[in-house]
Design an enzyme around this catalytic site. Structure first.
Site, PDB file in Angstrom:
ATOM      1  CG  ASP A   1     -12.236 -35.944   8.304  1.00  0.00           C
ATOM      2  OD1 ASP A   1     -13.023 -35.328   8.810  1.00  0.00           O
ATOM      3  OD2 ASP A   1     -11.689 -35.682   7.484  1.00  0.00           O
TER       4      ASP A   1
ATOM      5  CG  ASP B   1     -13.624 -33.158   6.530  1.00  0.00           C
ATOM      6  OD1 ASP B   1     -13.816 -34.003   6.108  1.00  0.00           O
ATOM      7  OD2 ASP B   1     -12.481 -32.824   7.048  1.00  0.00           O
TER       8      ASP B   1
ATOM      9  CG  HIS C   1      -8.796 -32.368   7.440  1.00  0.00           C
ATOM     10  ND1 HIS C   1      -9.499 -33.530   7.482  1.00  0.00           N
ATOM     11  CD2 HIS C   1      -7.533 -32.299   8.169  1.00  0.00           C
ATOM     12  CE1 HIS C   1      -8.573 -34.432   7.797  1.00  0.00           C
ATOM     13  NE2 HIS C   1      -7.490 -33.764   8.446  1.00  0.00           N
TER      14      HIS C   1
ATOM     15  CG  HIS D   1      -8.765 -29.830   1.646  1.00  0.00           C
ATOM     16  ND1 HIS D   1      -8.821 -29.118   2.643  1.00  0.00           N
ATOM     17  CD2 HIS D   1      -8.954 -31.142   2.255  1.00  0.00           C
ATOM     18  CE1 HIS D   1      -8.935 -29.700   3.607  1.00  0.00           C
ATOM     19  NE2 HIS D   1      -8.802 -30.913   3.496  1.00  0.00           N
TER      20      HIS D   1
HETATM   21  C1  6XA Z   1      -2.979 -34.508   4.493  1.00  0.00           C
HETATM   22  C2  6XA Z   1      -4.383 -34.531   5.282  1.00  0.00           C
HETATM   23  C3  6XA Z   1      -5.488 -34.518   4.072  1.00  0.00           C
HETATM   24  C4  6XA Z   1      -6.708 -34.531   4.646  1.00  0.00           C
HETATM   25  C5  6XA Z   1      -7.907 -34.613   3.962  1.00  0.00           C
HETATM   26  C6  6XA Z   1      -9.156 -34.476   4.327  1.00  0.00           C
HETATM   27  N1  6XA Z   1      -2.662 -35.281   3.725  1.00  0.00           N
HETATM   28  N2  6XA Z   1      -9.827 -33.308   4.346  1.00  0.00           N
HETATM   29  O1  6XA Z   1      -9.845 -35.396   4.969  1.00  0.00           O
HETATM   30  O2  6XA Z   1     -11.079 -33.032   4.764  1.00  0.00           O
HETATM   31 ZN    ZN Z   2     -10.695 -34.059   6.428  1.00  0.00          ZN
END
Ligand code: 6XA
Ligand code: ZN
Length: 348
Positions: A288, A199, A201, A163
């Site tokens: 995840d 991932d 996200h 991110h």
């Molecule tokens: C909001 C969710 C953050 C996601 C983090 C993550 N607090 N990114 O696993 O791949």
């Molecule tokens: Zn993630």
């Protein structure tokens, strides 16, 4: 599979994050990496080595100097505001959205923290910079091994990275380890590099870093940003800009997606990477996507991750795996190492 690991990851240990209107204990905890390390050792998957050190220039290839300077001094500045801050994590609460200026660097530390971030879920702690820098060195060492002829290497790092953008942190990420590894592969002679982000996200930081470039292809399978974090990027119509037109592939899937549909999307991503003609792959390896993950919504089971590794190995390319998300802490090791083991078994 060669693993590059450094226990300095544990120096990044946030207390709380803002989650749905309240401060809750961080999901992204040091134990995540401990579980992966233990699973690697139990299965004797290969050597586990320490990273080499690299100059800042290996990081400023993808991050701006003023952002790196900010991160390196952030904790010092936070404590200088109030000595009592030494007991508290630094969490931003102001952001320069549209119509504000981002060219001015405010003297105020909280204002600068907002300038260089996009959420309140990513606490900065006393050891964040040391841990993030050591993590980037793990990714760089893994890339260097692969450039030297090793078929694949795994950078077991945290905090995660995908991110983090050129000049911002968020989503638990500070330095974009996958982007740093991809740039190192380019600098080391790989003409075309693909980043495959599996991932849950969307890897908004990685996409943004390479969005206008024709030498790095970004492909991602992730939760549909209409409903899933990071919400503001990751849609299917984002295909790249300028010279990078056609070098970005987003495959968003609805919450609740199971392995069969997810694997079809992975197949599409791998097909696009082959068509691009990549010489090497960097995998943003988040697990995840697991059915038991507390902050995500896909339905992959532990055994599915063996197939994921096999599918990635079938691409037949030098591969750097970089650890990203996965918060079902007790299963994170099994799932991540299943990917690596599946890869090893398939690639011989
Ligand atoms: C909001 C969710 C953050 C996601 C983090 C993550 N607090 N990114 O696993 O791949
Ligand atoms: Zn993630």
């Amino acid at each position: 599979m060669l693993t590059i690991y450094n226990d300095q990851h544990a120096l990044h240990h946030g207390k709380f994050e803002m989650f749905r209107g309240e401060l809750v204990p961080c999901f992204e905890v040091p134990a995540r990496a401990d579980y992966v390390l233990r699973a690697l050792q139990e299965r004797r998957l290969g050597a586990i080595e320490s990273p080499q050190d690299f100059p800042d220039s290996a990081i400023t290839g993808v991050h701006s100097q003023r952002y790196v300077d900010f991160l390196a001094r952030a904790w010092e500045e936070w404590v200088a505001l109030d000595p009592a801050n030494a007991q508290r994590d630094a969490i931003p609460s102001y952001w320069p959205v549209r119509t504000f200026r981002s060219d001015v660097l405010p003297a105020s530390f909280p204002a600068r923290m907002g300038l260089f971030s996009y959420d309140a879920g990513s606490p900065l702690t006393s050891g964040t910079w040391t841990a993030a820098r050591a993590g980037a060195c793990c990714a760089l060492t893994a890339a260097q091994q692969v450039l030297g002829g090793t078929r694949a290497a795994f950078a077991l790092t945290r905090p995660p990275g995908h991110h983090a953008g050129m000049d911002f942190f968020g989503g638990y990420c500070f330095l974009n380890n996958a982007a740093i590894a991809a740039q190192a592969l380019r600098d080391g002679g790989a003409a075309r590099v693909a980043v495959l982000d599996v991932d849950y996200h969307h890897g908004n930081g990685t996409q943004a870093i390479f969005y206008d470039r024709a030498d790095v292809f970004f492909a991602s399978v992730h939760g549909d940003p209409h409903t899933e974090y990071p919400y503001y990027l990751g849609y299917a119509d984002e295909t790249g800009a300028d010279a990078g037109q056609g070098c970005n592939l987003n495959l968003p899937l609805p919450r609740g997606t199971g392995f069969a549909a997810w694997r079809d999307a992975l197949g599409m991503a791998l097909k696009a990477i082959a068509a691009f003609g990549a010489d090497a792959i960097v995998v943003s390896l988040g697990v995840d996507t697991f059915e038991g993950d507390p902050i995500a919504g896909f339905q992959l089971k532990s055994a599915d991750y063996l197939r994921v590794g096999e599918d990635i190995a079938a691409a037949g390319l030098p591969t750097v795996f970089v650890f990203e998300g996965g918060y079902a802490v007790a299963e994170v090791g099994i799932n991540a190492v299943n990917v690596l083991q599946g890869f090893d078994l398939k690639s011989g």
